[in-house]
Design an enzyme around this catalytic site. Sequence first.
Site, mmCIF file in Angstrom:
data_model
loop_
_atom_site.group_PDB
_atom_site.id
_atom_site.type_symbol
_atom_site.label_atom_id
_atom_site.label_comp_id
_atom_site.label_asym_id
_atom_site.label_seq_id
_atom_site.Cartn_x
_atom_site.Cartn_y
_atom_site.Cartn_z
ATOM 1 C CG ASP A 40 -1.755 -1.326 1.191
ATOM 2 O OD1 ASP A 40 -2.137 -1.619 0.094
ATOM 3 O OD2 ASP A 40 -2.127 -1.751 2.332
ATOM 4 C CE LYS A 54 2.316 -2.444 -4.415
ATOM 5 N NZ LYS A 54 2.159 -2.211 -2.871
ATOM 6 N N GLY A 88 -4.482 -4.320 -3.850
ATOM 7 C CA GLY A 88 -5.530 -3.116 -4.063
ATOM 8 C C GLY A 88 -4.734 -2.069 -4.464
ATOM 9 C CG HIS A 89 -1.988 -1.908 -6.914
ATOM 10 N ND1 HIS A 89 -1.245 -2.831 -8.050
ATOM 11 C CD2 HIS A 89 -1.894 -2.871 -5.877
ATOM 12 C CE1 HIS A 89 -0.446 -3.525 -7.130
ATOM 13 N NE2 HIS A 89 -0.894 -3.454 -5.990
ATOM 14 C CD GLN A 128 0.817 -8.838 -2.630
ATOM 15 O OE1 GLN A 128 1.269 -9.782 -3.306
ATOM 16 N NE2 GLN A 128 -0.640 -8.764 -2.952
#
Length: 429
Positions: free
Chosen positions: A13, A16, A40-41, A224
């Site tokens: 988080d 990225k 979750g991007h 990650q």
Amino acid sequence: MSNIVIVGTQWGDEGKGKIVDQLAENADMVVRFQGGNNAGHTMVVKGEQIICHLIPSGIIQGKTCMIGNGVVVDPAVLISEMDNLASKGINAGPENLLISERAQIIMPWHKSIDNARETMKGIKKIGTTGRGIGPCYEDKMNRSGIRFVELLDTEEFEENVREVLKEKNFYLEKYLNAEPLDPETVIKEYLGYAKRLAAHVKNISVIINNGIKAGKKVMFEGAQGTHLDIDHGTYPFVTSSNTVAGNACCGAGVGPKELGEVLGIVKAYTTRVGAGPFPSELFDDVGNKIQEVGAEFGATTGRKRRCGWLDMVILKNAAILNGLTGITITKLDVLGGLDTLKICTGYDCKGEIMDTFPASLKKLAKCKPIYENLPGWTEDISGVRNYDDLPENAKNYLKRIEELLEIPIKIISVGPDREETMVIDNPFV
Ligand code: GDP
Ligand code: IMO
Ligand code: MG
């Protein structure tokens, strides 16, 4: 002309998604090489937010996006992500979204096992995302996984599901006290996904390598963060894949010489979601303020992220493990308004001063961070677009990070929007 790998340097988080989206302007292909929909991007363009869990963050720039063999794919999540993008006018059709025929598929038993195990572990749980990631990688390694190539062969797929479920149902019912699964229901559901996804499934390794030969530029998007890596992270409080840059080779099917630049994404402070050690964690009002101002909630599970000061021990570890050639600092804006900023420069482990990361979690638990104090700034910097216009104390904070890490800062992010960025030295032109 060089390709680029983007990796998280902390516990995920770091931002990225935003940076991949921004730099994807210069990419021809964007490839995810590990993880799954535990990621979750977040991308924000002109105020509109899009969160991708599986589809590479180059999709809204209209680039060819690929899901590598190293990724574990939940087809239902992938399809809903494709539909969500289509509803916003973003094309994720077979022309620009390809899936490796060798990518492993997350099956319903992976999710059931993940969740039932966490329940059984109680307070000792890892705090997984519950998406079936660990159990799917486990099956890949024990050679009972199902890949896209098997899913597309109906007969083989049906046989596989019936066979594997004998063992999984025994384990689910007898050991985990969880509901067994009906093979015929699973088969029907997944053959529907197969039909929908078939046109996307390709040998992406060949496509990427042919592209590179033809002068195309590739961006490898990590998920990650380095300290969630299965080998190098805070084991067992990690994810089940290698998150470091080197795995871009295995997870996409390219040779090591093709990787080029390695850009580490560094949040200006540290966060962690889920359980596990976190030496510079804050339990006071400052931590709460960072959590609030930074809107630190998980993009996948919505859980509150734990917050703490920037930790150079973990960043130095990330520099070595990934071979970082540059870093991006994100969320610098969040630190505005704090009187003093602290940077952890080492650990005091019962008198032993350490500047490397211990493998033993028992030892890590005894480590107290050693801090260097720096003065903060009061200005709102989210509107700043030139480095020179940053407050002196913000510049000093950045300079100190560069000095301690000995890696150049290439990009500074001061807000979630694509535009809220200062590119000092574009690593991907
Ligand atoms: P990822 O998993 O590394 O892609 O990061 P996430 O998307 O899970 O979390 C990063 C969060 O911070 C998202 O909500 C982003 O929109 C947001 N974000 C990214 N960069 C910045 C920044 O520079 N400032 C602020 N305030 N928010 C940012
Ligand atoms: P992105 O790509 C932050 C964490 C989970 C848990 C541990 C294991 O958005 O940075 P898993 O479901 O992978 O078995 O959970 O890893 N985790 C993440 N934390 N960002 C992520 O991805 C994460 N993916 C997994 O919270 O602690
Ligand atoms: Mg995330």
